[in-house]
Design a protein around this motif. Structure first.
Motif, PDB file in Angstrom:
ATOM      1  N   LEU A  24       2.280 -28.783 -19.811  1.00 16.23           N
ATOM      2  CA  LEU A  24       3.097 -28.048 -20.774  1.00 16.23           C
ATOM      3  C   LEU A  24       4.577 -28.282 -20.501  1.00 16.23           C
ATOM      4  CD1 LEU A  24       1.354 -24.536 -20.980  1.00 16.23           C
ATOM      5  CD2 LEU A  24       0.729 -26.674 -22.095  1.00 16.23           C
ATOM      6  N   ALA A  25       5.378 -28.226 -21.550  1.00 17.67           N
ATOM      7  CA  ALA A  25       6.838 -28.266 -21.438  1.00 17.67           C
ATOM      8  C   ALA A  25       7.418 -27.322 -22.477  1.00 17.67           C
ATOM      9  CB  ALA A  25       7.362 -29.683 -21.652  1.00 17.67           C
ATOM     10  N   TYR A  26       8.501 -26.643 -22.111  1.00 16.59           N
ATOM     11  CA  TYR A  26       9.108 -25.662 -23.006  1.00 16.59           C
ATOM     12  C   TYR A  26      10.607 -25.926 -23.136  1.00 16.59           C
ATOM     13  CZ  TYR A  26      11.128 -21.202 -24.508  1.00 16.59           C
ATOM     14  OH  TYR A  26      11.847 -20.236 -25.177  1.00 16.59           O
ATOM     15  N   VAL A  27      11.046 -26.219 -24.357  1.00 18.56           N
ATOM     16  CA  VAL A  27      12.467 -26.419 -24.648  1.00 18.56           C
ATOM     17  C   VAL A  27      13.027 -25.096 -25.148  1.00 18.56           C
ATOM     18  CG1 VAL A  27      14.155 -27.661 -26.047  1.00 18.56           C
ATOM     19  CG2 VAL A  27      12.124 -28.853 -25.177  1.00 18.56           C
ATOM     20  N   THR A  28      13.847 -24.456 -24.322  1.00 15.90           N
ATOM     21  CA  THR A  28      14.349 -23.125 -24.617  1.00 15.90           C
ATOM     22  C   THR A  28      15.293 -23.103 -25.819  1.00 15.90           C
ATOM     23  OG1 THR A  28      15.697 -21.305 -23.716  1.00 15.90           O
ATOM     24  CG2 THR A  28      16.179 -23.508 -22.933  1.00 15.90           C
ATOM     25  N   GLU A  29      15.409 -21.928 -26.445  1.00 17.97           N
ATOM     26  CA  GLU A  29      16.360 -21.754 -27.539  1.00 17.97           C
ATOM     27  C   GLU A  29      17.796 -21.656 -27.013  1.00 17.97           C
ATOM     28  OE1 GLU A  29      15.959 -18.033 -29.593  1.00 17.97           O
ATOM     29  OE2 GLU A  29      15.540 -16.923 -27.757  1.00 17.97           O
ATOM     30  N   ASP A  30      17.947 -21.372 -25.718  1.00 18.54           N
ATOM     31  CA  ASP A  30      19.262 -21.181 -25.111  1.00 18.54           C
ATOM     32  C   ASP A  30      19.576 -22.369 -24.215  1.00 18.54           C
ATOM     33  OD1 ASP A  30      21.600 -20.288 -23.999  1.00 18.54           O
ATOM     34  OD2 ASP A  30      20.696 -18.669 -22.822  1.00 18.54           O
ATOM     35  N   ARG A  31      20.004 -23.471 -24.818  1.00 15.45           N
ATOM     36  CA  ARG A  31      20.197 -24.696 -24.033  1.00 15.45           C
ATOM     37  C   ARG A  31      21.304 -24.554 -23.001  1.00 15.45           C
ATOM     38  NH1 ARG A  31      21.448 -26.394 -29.343  1.00 15.45           N
ATOM     39  NH2 ARG A  31      23.674 -26.400 -29.802  1.00 15.45           N
ATOM     40  N   LYS A  32      22.350 -23.783 -23.322  1.00 12.65           N
ATOM     41  CA  LYS A  32      23.470 -23.665 -22.390  1.00 12.65           C
ATOM     42  C   LYS A  32      23.176 -22.682 -21.263  1.00 12.65           C
ATOM     43  CE  LYS A  32      27.168 -25.125 -25.482  1.00 12.65           C
ATOM     44  NZ  LYS A  32      28.500 -24.820 -26.052  1.00 12.65           N
ATOM     45  N   GLY A  33      22.485 -21.597 -21.583  1.00  8.65           N
ATOM     46  CA  GLY A  33      22.229 -20.584 -20.569  1.00  8.65           C
ATOM     47  C   GLY A  33      21.022 -20.869 -19.707  1.00  8.65           C
ATOM     48  N   PHE A  63       4.342 -20.290 -20.901  1.00 10.25           N
ATOM     49  CA  PHE A  63       4.953 -21.252 -19.994  1.00 10.25           C
ATOM     50  C   PHE A  63       5.337 -20.556 -18.682  1.00 10.25           C
ATOM     51  CE2 PHE A  63       8.538 -23.962 -18.526  1.00 10.25           C
ATOM     52  CZ  PHE A  63       7.829 -25.147 -18.407  1.00 10.25           C
ATOM     53  N   GLY A  64       4.368 -20.427 -17.801  1.00 12.60           N
ATOM     54  CA  GLY A  64       4.633 -19.857 -16.483  1.00 12.60           C
ATOM     55  C   GLY A  64       4.793 -18.356 -16.470  1.00 12.60           C
ATOM     56  N   ARG A  65       4.356 -17.706 -17.566  1.00 10.53           N
ATOM     57  CA  ARG A  65       4.439 -16.237 -17.651  1.00 10.53           C
ATOM     58  C   ARG A  65       5.844 -15.739 -17.335  1.00 10.53           C
ATOM     59  NH1 ARG A  65      -1.428 -14.865 -14.788  1.00 10.53           N
ATOM     60  NH2 ARG A  65      -2.612 -16.310 -16.099  1.00 10.53           N
ATOM     61  N   LEU A  66       6.820 -16.377 -18.003  1.00 14.12           N
ATOM     62  CA  LEU A  66       8.219 -16.044 -17.789  1.00 14.12           C
ATOM     63  C   LEU A  66       8.623 -14.740 -18.468  1.00 14.12           C
ATOM     64  CD1 LEU A  66       9.906 -19.546 -18.208  1.00 14.12           C
ATOM     65  CD2 LEU A  66       9.674 -18.225 -16.109  1.00 14.12           C
ATOM     66  N   HIS A  67       7.788 -14.240 -19.355  1.00 16.20           N
ATOM     67  CA  HIS A  67       8.114 -12.982 -20.031  1.00 16.20           C
ATOM     68  C   HIS A  67       6.903 -12.064 -20.020  1.00 16.20           C
ATOM     69  CE1 HIS A  67      10.165 -10.285 -22.834  1.00 16.20           C
ATOM     70  NE2 HIS A  67       8.982 -10.100 -23.370  1.00 16.20           N
ATOM     71  N   THR A 123       2.774 -19.891 -13.098  1.00 14.33           N
ATOM     72  CA  THR A 123       4.149 -20.236 -12.712  1.00 14.33           C
ATOM     73  C   THR A 123       4.608 -21.421 -13.535  1.00 14.33           C
ATOM     74  OG1 THR A 123       3.498 -21.816 -10.997  1.00 14.33           O
ATOM     75  CG2 THR A 123       3.678 -19.482 -10.338  1.00 14.33           C
ATOM     76  N   VAL A 124       5.918 -21.623 -13.561  1.00 13.93           N
ATOM     77  CA  VAL A 124       6.470 -22.759 -14.300  1.00 13.93           C
ATOM     78  C   VAL A 124       5.968 -24.070 -13.712  1.00 13.93           C
ATOM     79  CG1 VAL A 124       8.609 -24.005 -14.823  1.00 13.93           C
ATOM     80  CG2 VAL A 124       8.514 -21.523 -15.111  1.00 13.93           C
ATOM     81  N   ALA A 125       5.936 -24.152 -12.387  1.00 20.35           N
ATOM     82  CA  ALA A 125       5.477 -25.386 -11.741  1.00 20.35           C
ATOM     83  C   ALA A 125       4.048 -25.716 -12.146  1.00 20.35           C
ATOM     84  CB  ALA A 125       5.588 -25.253 -10.221  1.00 20.35           C
ATOM     85  N   LYS A 126       3.172 -24.701 -12.190  1.00 21.58           N
ATOM     86  CA  LYS A 126       1.781 -24.948 -12.573  1.00 21.58           C
ATOM     87  C   LYS A 126       1.665 -25.277 -14.058  1.00 21.58           C
ATOM     88  CE  LYS A 126      -0.699 -22.549  -8.910  1.00 21.58           C
ATOM     89  NZ  LYS A 126      -1.768 -21.588  -8.563  1.00 21.58           N
ATOM     90  N   ALA A 127       2.512 -24.660 -14.868  1.00 15.92           N
ATOM     91  CA  ALA A 127       2.504 -24.979 -16.295  1.00 15.92           C
ATOM     92  C   ALA A 127       2.884 -26.444 -16.516  1.00 15.92           C
ATOM     93  CB  ALA A 127       3.467 -24.057 -17.047  1.00 15.92           C
TER      94      ALA A 127
END
Length: 523
Positions: free
Chosen positions: A353-362, A321-325, A344-348
């Motif tokens: 694509l959509a990514y629901v992170t494990e860290d919802r608050k952060g 997802f946007g090569r965030l890592h 990038t996230v925008a291109k993803a």
């Protein structure tokens, strides 16, 4: 029910009695006439849905909500107490460990253990004695780290143990743990539960708030269930075996005959495919965090990714997802047979694509912003005029519609997300990404820290999503969740896929055996 609870208190040795506790936030009544009785030396579990009032009750007990701001009485060690601050309750021997750890990551373990209670002589900190006392406390919780180690260098499991050591430094008599294993892997969770049992043997009383019913069954001496701000059931585990169905029914107010909603999957052709995906660690030359991973997801399919903590599951999701890592090395991603570029996230997002992170608050939400603003954040163009003027009415209407669909519990869509319960926050995160109209939804620990009722509703949302012919990739540390929801399960270890099972054929034993064998597979 209330009379029975109070009668139980009078007939037994108890360290804590909270009677008739009520608390309002403006016009909203958070809890009403709640009763809680805890015996000396017990591990007492508190269960309830997100938003039921569990944390509010514990914040009253610990003085976060001071005496005078709530109704009811608190008796501790047989005396009525009026706690006006956290320091007041700590002086009495009550310590609360919140789900979001209150540690300073740049300070050492020693500095964190005695922060606000420094060991000093003549106004000067005695570091030698402080480090010696820190080592003694770390030994009690099973940590071997140098007390001078910065807390930020520790994993989340060890940070949790530092929090417990910090409570022990204050001569704790009643320890409150709010979702203590929500962010821990199975090994660290087991270690923490064993530690609680050790403290119990030494006379320390604990209150544990948890949604993990298997953990409650393992350690609890009694269980209090709260629903909609009121006490609805109390189970003495000495007299009754912990009945998970009884707890669930009391929590949600109805029977859940199955923890996972029924689904008739209509699985079609491959829609999403990842081939030979390789990602390098940006900080360690020559080390790959993802090693030649290949997998696919078919139309209408939920595919799970299982593995131990550190296996590379989140790193894989973030790199896709946007090569965030990490640092991209090689591999390709395709959707409906067409190679897509997601640097990038925008291109993803544009690619579906959509990514629901494990860290919802952060990382998933802006806690100080409203439900409305969070809902549209990933797709502002859809609620804008002329490409740059956000239409406030469209934002409001969109958020209201998603709250209705998701059954999000809130005052209105202008409520700040940070004031919602964990389950309702998770629904807002899902709303945000569903509003981008994705074809592939990547879910990373989608039900972490939320109750069984909210989990059930989220599973239904996921089922509806794939019923429309779309795809879901679900990462979860809870094997029963993967086994109960997924059509296929890939197993990951050390950055590679080491197993693949059809959902009907998978089991916890097979998954663990694949991890132990550690044989790389292709897809």
């Amino acid at each position: 029910m209330q009379d029975a609870i109070l009668l139980a208190a009078r007939q037994s040795e108890f360290i804590l009695e909270m009677a008739g506790i009520s608390k309002n936030f403006g016009p909203v009544q958070a809890i009403r006439d709640v009763n809680l009785v805890v015996r000396h030396g017990d591990i007492h579990a508190i269960c309830g849905e997100n938003g039921a009032g569990k944390s509010t009750l514990m914040n009253i007990l610990s003085g976060v909500y001071p005496h005078g701001s709530h109704g009811g009485t608190i008796r501790f060690d047989g005396e009525e107490r009026h706690f006006h601050s956290l320091r007041d309750s700590e002086k009495a021997g009550i310590c609360i460990i919140h789900q979001e750890l209150a540690l300073a990551p740049l300070l050492s373990i020693t500095e964190n253990l005695f922060l606000g209670n420094e060991i000093a002589r003549g106004g000067v900190i005695d570091w030698e004695e402080a480090h010696d006392r820190a080592r003694t406390l770390l030994d009690r919780v099973g940590l071997t780290e140098d007390p001078r180690t910065p807390v930020g260098d520790l994993g989340i499991g060890k940070q949790q143990l530092v929090e417990i050591a910090k409570a022990l430094a204050k001569d704790v008599r009643l320890m409150i743990l709010d979702e203590p294993t929500a962010s821990l892997n199975e090994r660290d969770s087991d270690r923490l539960l064993e530690l609680m049992l050790e403290f119990k043997a030494k006379g320390v009383t604990s209150i544990i708030i948890s949604h993990k019913l298997n953990e409650i069954r393992r350690v609890a001496d009694a269980v209090t269930i709260i629903r909609d701000g009121a006490t609805v059931d109390v189970i003495d585990c000495a007299d009754h075996e912990v009945d998970e169905d009884r707890i669930v029914t009391a929590m949600v107010g109805r029977e859940l005959s199955d923890r996972y909603p029924a689904r008739d999957p209509k699985i079609g052709e491959v829609r999403f495919a990842v081939k030979d995906w390789q990602v390098a660690d940006p900080q360690h030359a020559g080390r790959d965090v993802i090693r030649n991973v290949s997998f696919n997801v078919r139309r209408g399919e939920i595919v799970g990714i299982s593995g131990l903590m550190g296996a590379g599951r989140t790193e894989l999701a973030l790199s896709l997802f946007g090569r965030l890592h990490g640092k991209y090395v090689s591999g390709e991603v395709s959707l409906d047979g067409r190679v897509i570029d997601t640097p990038t996230v925008a291109k993803a997002i544009d690619s579906g694509l959509a990514y629901v992170t494990e860290d919802r608050k952060g990382a998933g939400l802006v806690l100080e912003e409203s439900i409305a603003r969070n809902t549209v954040l990933a797709n502002l163009g859809k609620v804008s005029k002329w490409g740059f003027v956000v239409d406030a009415f469209a934002v409001f209407d969109t958020a209201a519609e998603y709250c209705r669909k998701m059954r999000t519990r809130s005052h209105d869509v202008l409520q700040k997300v940070g004031t919602l319960s964990g389950g309702n926050q998770q629904k807002v995160v899902l709303s945000k990404w569903l509003f981008t109209d994705p074809e592939v939804l990547i879910l990373d620990e989608p039900t972490r820290g939320i109750d069984v009722g909210a989990k059930y509703e989220i599973y239904k949302i996921v089922n509806d999503f794939v019923a429309a012919g779309k795809c879901v990739v679900m990462i979860s540390s809870e094997m029963p969740e993967l086994l109960g929801t997924c059509d296929r399960i890939y197993v990951m270890n050390e950055g590679r896929f080491v197993g693949e099972f059809a959902g009907a054929e998978a089991s916890q034993e097979k998954i663990m055996r694949a991890i132990q064998n550690n044989q790389s597979i292709g897809a």
